[in-house]
Design a protein around this motif. Structure first.
Motif, short mmCIF file in Angstrom:
data_model
loop_
_atom_site.label_atom_id
_atom_site.label_comp_id
_atom_site.label_asym_id
_atom_site.label_seq_id
_atom_site.Cartn_x
_atom_site.Cartn_y
_atom_site.Cartn_z
N GLN A 167 1.35 16.98 -25.34
CA GLN A 167 1.75 15.95 -24.37
C GLN A 167 2.85 16.47 -23.42
O GLN A 167 3.27 15.75 -22.53
CB GLN A 167 2.23 14.69 -25.09
CG GLN A 167 3.66 14.75 -25.64
CD GLN A 167 3.85 15.78 -26.75
OE1 GLN A 167 2.90 16.31 -27.30
NE2 GLN A 167 5.08 16.10 -27.06
N ALA A 168 3.30 17.69 -23.63
CA ALA A 168 4.43 18.21 -22.86
C ALA A 168 4.07 19.57 -22.27
O ALA A 168 4.21 20.61 -22.91
CB ALA A 168 5.67 18.33 -23.75
N GLY A 169 3.52 19.54 -21.05
CA GLY A 169 3.17 20.78 -20.37
C GLY A 169 4.21 21.06 -19.31
O GLY A 169 5.31 21.53 -19.61
N SER A 170 3.90 20.73 -18.05
CA SER A 170 4.89 20.89 -16.99
C SER A 170 6.13 20.06 -17.28
O SER A 170 7.23 20.41 -16.88
CB SER A 170 4.29 20.48 -15.64
OG SER A 170 3.24 21.36 -15.29
N ASP A 171 5.94 18.96 -18.01
CA ASP A 171 7.09 18.11 -18.38
C ASP A 171 7.61 18.54 -19.76
O ASP A 171 7.34 17.90 -20.77
CB ASP A 171 6.65 16.64 -18.42
CG ASP A 171 7.79 15.71 -18.81
OD1 ASP A 171 8.97 16.13 -18.71
OD2 ASP A 171 7.51 14.57 -19.21
N ALA A 174 9.31 16.28 -22.55
CA ALA A 174 8.59 15.33 -23.41
C ALA A 174 8.31 15.90 -24.79
O ALA A 174 7.65 15.26 -25.60
CB ALA A 174 7.28 14.92 -22.73
N GLU A 567 -5.39 5.18 -6.54
CA GLU A 567 -6.20 5.82 -7.58
C GLU A 567 -7.68 5.52 -7.45
O GLU A 567 -8.53 6.40 -7.57
CB GLU A 567 -5.74 5.27 -8.94
CG GLU A 567 -4.82 6.16 -9.69
CD GLU A 567 -4.76 5.75 -11.15
OE1 GLU A 567 -5.80 5.39 -11.71
OE2 GLU A 567 -3.67 5.79 -11.72
N PHE A 570 -9.23 7.37 -4.69
CA PHE A 570 -9.45 8.79 -5.00
C PHE A 570 -10.76 8.98 -5.75
O PHE A 570 -11.43 10.00 -5.60
CB PHE A 570 -8.29 9.33 -5.85
CG PHE A 570 -7.30 10.14 -5.06
CD1 PHE A 570 -7.67 11.39 -4.56
CD2 PHE A 570 -6.03 9.66 -4.81
CE1 PHE A 570 -6.76 12.13 -3.82
CE2 PHE A 570 -5.12 10.39 -4.06
CZ PHE A 570 -5.49 11.64 -3.57
N ALA A 571 -11.12 8.02 -6.57
CA ALA A 571 -12.33 8.15 -7.37
C ALA A 571 -13.57 7.66 -6.63
O ALA A 571 -14.68 7.78 -7.13
CB ALA A 571 -12.16 7.38 -8.68
N VAL B 316 -10.24 14.61 -10.50
CA VAL B 316 -9.66 13.29 -10.25
C VAL B 316 -9.56 12.52 -11.56
O VAL B 316 -8.53 11.90 -11.86
CB VAL B 316 -10.52 12.50 -9.22
CG1 VAL B 316 -10.10 11.03 -9.19
CG2 VAL B 316 -10.40 13.12 -7.83
N ARG B 320 -6.01 11.30 -13.27
CA ARG B 320 -5.71 9.88 -13.49
C ARG B 320 -5.23 9.62 -14.91
O ARG B 320 -4.47 8.68 -15.14
CB ARG B 320 -6.95 9.03 -13.24
CG ARG B 320 -7.34 8.95 -11.78
CD ARG B 320 -8.57 8.09 -11.58
NE ARG B 320 -8.26 6.66 -11.71
CZ ARG B 320 -9.15 5.70 -11.52
NH1 ARG B 320 -10.41 6.00 -11.22
NH2 ARG B 320 -8.81 4.43 -11.64
N ARG B 322 -4.02 12.14 -17.22
CA ARG B 322 -3.03 13.07 -17.76
C ARG B 322 -1.63 12.64 -17.34
O ARG B 322 -1.26 12.73 -16.17
CB ARG B 322 -3.32 14.48 -17.25
CG ARG B 322 -2.24 15.51 -17.55
CD ARG B 322 -2.15 15.88 -19.00
NE ARG B 322 -1.23 16.98 -19.24
CZ ARG B 322 -0.86 17.37 -20.45
NH1 ARG B 322 -1.35 16.77 -21.53
NH2 ARG B 322 -0.02 18.36 -20.59
N GLN B 324 2.31 13.15 -17.24
CA GLN B 324 3.39 14.14 -17.36
C GLN B 324 4.58 13.62 -16.57
O GLN B 324 4.45 13.32 -15.37
CB GLN B 324 2.97 15.49 -16.77
CG GLN B 324 2.09 16.34 -17.64
CD GLN B 324 2.80 16.87 -18.88
OE1 GLN B 324 3.50 17.85 -18.84
NE2 GLN B 324 2.63 16.18 -20.01
N ALA B 333 0.91 9.38 -14.36
CA ALA B 333 -0.24 10.28 -14.37
C ALA B 333 0.00 11.32 -13.27
O ALA B 333 0.66 11.03 -12.26
CB ALA B 333 -1.52 9.51 -14.12
N LEU B 335 -1.77 12.38 -11.04
CA LEU B 335 -2.27 11.95 -9.73
C LEU B 335 -1.15 11.36 -8.88
O LEU B 335 -1.26 11.30 -7.65
CB LEU B 335 -3.40 10.92 -9.91
CG LEU B 335 -4.06 10.36 -8.64
CD1 LEU B 335 -4.70 11.48 -7.84
CD2 LEU B 335 -5.11 9.31 -8.99
#
Lengths: 572, 572
Positions: A167-171, A174, A567, A570-571, B316, B320, B322, B324, B333, B335
């Motif tokens: 759950q903690a990549g770029s962040d 977390a 959102e 976007f989809a 996309v 939506r 993920r 972080q 998210a 996005l």
């Protein structure tokens, strides 16, 4: 895979872009005499091409294998790694007080470039250990240093870097891994980390994990995070790896490339007895980790150079021997055709530009070590450029390499596709290139109120008086930077990536121009090298610099257009 | 893999870019009523997502397998192919006199796009058969047509295209396969072909190979080449596949992607009894093959659209869900972040631009079928743009899709990497993109003394009066075109690729502008679709069009810089 180390090019850059003689004029680097530099450049290339390149394909096709007993590398890797340790290649830039040679980082950079060209997946283990050394050197206690540094510097033991959790990549803030003090100076570590490069392997006698974790009562986010040293094997009274610590690799990832590099899910403390030791201050983990990361970011940018070099060499060799059609009535190798030449010269120009940028940044880092504050600031400014632009170039050049091979490029046996599969991770790991762009327009652009960038651009302008395209791009970068400095955070971020690319082209254009000038001043160069260098530098200045000018609109477009849709839209 | 057909977008383009109502106003296409068009667009999407998408991953991970008995596809492919045949999807644009529905090519284009998005490797078999149909329809004798066309049109039998030999890739004229007349109207074929897509498989009852070969006494080069129909099974008196012909797949390639598509080495006449029949005139093989190729080039460009669409949808969806970090104090998210939005909007804008270009070219091809010579010329002009720009976009968007996924993008289970591995062949096959660029500045630019391009640019200018960036790029394209028309062949080729990209941005910018205008004129659109379309079109006009302007210098740089270094210097 065959790899010919670009010795003439590397030496040329050390002389004219790094100006390594200036470094050697300072006592700490006095050992870096021209003779030693030449011996290292030639020796590293020979070592990489002789020991690492032959394992590149088996590394890809067989790759690292997981079993409950641990991760194993294909046949030959253990011997090659031992040769690396015995050759002392890991010790070059290590601190002398713990067995290192104390040479400039720039020389270790040349070695890493060679290793990465010869075998990118394998070379990651050589890249991570110096990061662990740096973190320990700057933040570890005297005891930790004496216990762990000598074997890490020699490479007998290897290091890892454990940030990411699912759950903690770029962040990073977390993360949930916990560290509870045992009262004896050690901590009990519990948690799971993912994407741990060489988290387990059978190449060395111990593995030293540097693990970010949260101590009881620590603040939320990054401020509550501390850094721990967690060995695979605890040491006995004589300092030898003995009892297994409670840490294991529970699986490895099935990846697009770098199959020789096991990407591990690491589990700490399944049995509640995983021991670790604090590095630096409690809650000072991010600071310590950044020490590793800046180094690693330069090295990942360098991987772009490594793969670009390998891909270019392979494409040139193919284009010289592949005959298709005729020019002027005679059967012609495809190297004879204009568009193939355009691709190859673009590959060479981009590779050389990325290399010049990486070497220059390494040279500034060495100057920072000598106490030069301006060099430190410039290295900080350039780090996101080296990482992001260097890896983008790696991907583009590898893809062009596939293209030059035509249909054969898509066939795995050719090896061109492997370069592209391998390098595609580089714009992602060690902070995605988007994170690099955010770092540039966030922390870096505002250093000294924009003065660090302004000083750089002033130097570029002075050297670019007879290069109108470069001057124009420099003006454009300057204007964009001023605009971004006063823009909202979102507007700044919206333009961050195009700005990073445009600014990189300014810096690389400048470094290519410097090389053109140096060419005129140096006698005795190999004529083929001089001709090639001139052509590549001119190509960069005449084609890549104008191309980058097209990014100005995107860099200043602002965020409104990006938030004009929600959102759902976007989809749609 | 989950795939949601972009029905609203496809229908919008059919209305406003293809203007399919204009096509339906002509008797041959009168069947293409709005109701039927809607049924096809919706039905094709449902079919592709329901039957083909679920096989995308097994197609990649298991792939086509070779044995001495032939090539087999993974479980489920045979049933899915049968469903394609039984649904009549292959018959849409086929000639009515042999069982086709005679509908516009543009509708078959929509179907191919869906199939390619859902399963690119598999879709190749659906792409090649119509090419064989075209070649037979235009060049085959009445007997050949009656014998072979009905089952090819239905898809019960499949077609292949056999050009390449190991020494003859882009230089088709170097091929060596021989065809010797038997005196009974048939020929005996001997030779080996490589890179034959679906050259063998277990999905259909017969395979109809279209093979380029050289008859005795034929001239050297392309002028001595003829096209032959060579079936896998010879037919009995009732026209049913019976005796095996002397043709076999001797191996398949181990490729970077499209693993569901067997890439075969085909051997003809190992036992001296391989029979084939001449299609069209003796020595007229290249002309007949070009009929297949133009169609195939549009379809390969469309593959770029297909993969770009699939990659964008997946990115996309990931962005939506993920989470972080945080924005405005709440977990966000990804996005929500500007640079992620920039990547996603760039993906959407590029995908839509490539689709608009491909659909527009298909619409011009349909008008050519109706006898419109100007439309024919425009379709010819645009074909290299559709192929090269479309596939470059496919690669870029797939790569951005990997990037949006961060570390997960590099893990094969995610599926993002497969898109990149699959699409990387598209800039290579059906004439490398370099060959497309050569075609543009060679044959196409000079059509009608430059008049075909001039007419197109005049239309762009008329529609772009309030789009300064697009007007500027159009002027730039115009000036470059004039320059290239009077330049030497090598100078023209040196600038061909950058010019192709720049001109493509002009045409796509124009088609995006047309969509903006159409948006204002159409009521009842889904608001989310309208918002998204507006944002994507503006992004293309405001960011991609200026970006392309940076290519002007390279397009006019000439060949001298490319020939300033010789072979040795390239390797230095």
């Amino acid at each position: 895979m065959s790899y010919t180390p670009p010795v003439a090019e590397q030496s040329f850059l050390l002389r004219h872009i790094v100006r390594i003689d200036e470094l050697a004029a300072h006592a700490p680097f006095a050992e870096a005499t021209p003779d030693l530099v030449e011996a290292i450049v030639e020796g590293a290339g020979a070592f990489a091409s002789g020991e690492f390149a032959p394992l590149n394909r088996i590394g890809d096709q067989v790759g690292a294998k997981w079993s409950p007993d641990g991760v194993t590398l294909p046949q030959g890797f253990r011997e090659a790694y031992r040769a690396y340790v015995e050759g002392g290649w890991g010790t070059l830039a290590g601190p002398t007080e713990h067995g290192g040679q104390g040479l400039p980082l720039t020389l270790a950079t040349v070695v890493m470039e060679d290793l990465g060209s010869a075998n990118m997946g394998f070379s990651l283990i050589m890249m991570l250990t110096p990061g662990a050394v740096e973190a320990l050197k700057h933040h570890g206690s005297e005891t930790l240093q004496q216990t762990w540094l000598p074997k890490l510097i020699s490479g007998e033991w290897t290091g890892t870097m454990n940030l990411t959790e699912s759950q903690a990549g770029s962040d990073v803030g977390a993360l949930k891994t916990r560290a509870v003090p045992n009262g004896d100076g050690s901590f009990t570590i519990t948690g799971q980390k993912i994407f741990i490069t060489f988290g387990d392997h059978d190449l060395a006698d111990n593995i030293v994990h540097l693990v970010l974790a949260r101590t009881p009562g620590g603040a939320a986010g990054t401020r509550g995070i501390s850094l721990f040293l967690v060995p695979k094997f605890l040491l006995d009274a004589d300092g030898r790896p003995a009892q297994a610590n409670d840490v294991r690799c529970v699986s490895i990832e099935h990846k697009m490339g770098i199959h020789a590099s096991p990407t591990c899910v690491m589990s700490y403390g399944d049995e509640g007895r995983c021991r670790g030791w604090l590095i630096g201050e409690e809650h000072g983990g991010m600071r310590a980790m950044f020490t590793m990361m800046n180094n690693a970011r330069l090295n990942v940018g360098l991987q772009g150079v490594s793969i670009a070099e390998a891909a270019t060499q392979q494409a040139v060799a193919y284009a010289r021997q592949r005959v298709q059609g005729a020019r002027e009535g005679a059967p012609a190798a495809i190297l004879g055709y204009p568009d193939v030449r355009r691709m190859l010269l673009r590959m060479k120009a981009l590779t050389q530009a990325a290399r010049a940028l990486a070497y220059y940044a390494a040279g500034q880092t060495d100057r920072a070590t000598l106490g030069d504050a301006a060099a430190k600031a410039r290295a900080d400014l350039l780090t996101p450029l080296v990482k992001a632009y260097g890896t983008d170039i790696g991907v583009e050049v590898a893809s062009l390499g596939v293209q030059v091979h035509g249909g054969m490029g898509f066939i795995e046996e050719t090896g061109a596709a492997q370069h592209l599969r391998d390098i595609r991770i580089a714009p992602i790991y060690e902070g995605t290139n988007g994170i690099q762009a955010a770092d540039l327009v966030g922390r870096k652009l505002s250093m000294d109120g924009g003065g660090v960038l302004a000083a750089l651009l002033a130097e570029v302008r002075a050297d670019a008086v007879d290069e109108p395209a470069l001057l124009a791009l420099t003006d454009s970068a300057d204007a964009i930077a001023r605009h971004l400095l006063s823009a909202s955070a979102d507007d700044r971020l919206a333009g961050s990536y195009p700005f990073l690319t445009l600014l990189s082209a300014v810096v690389c254009g400048w470094l290519m121009k410097r090389q053109l000038v140096a060419l005129d001043g140096e006698e005795g160069l190999d004529p083929a090298f001089a001709t090639m260098k001139r052509a590549a530098a001119r190509f960069y200045l005449d084609q890549m610099v104008p191309e980058a000018s097209g990014l100005a609109a995107a860099a200043t477009a602002g965020a409104a257009a990006l938030y004009a849709l929600d959102e759902e839209a976007f989809a749609a």
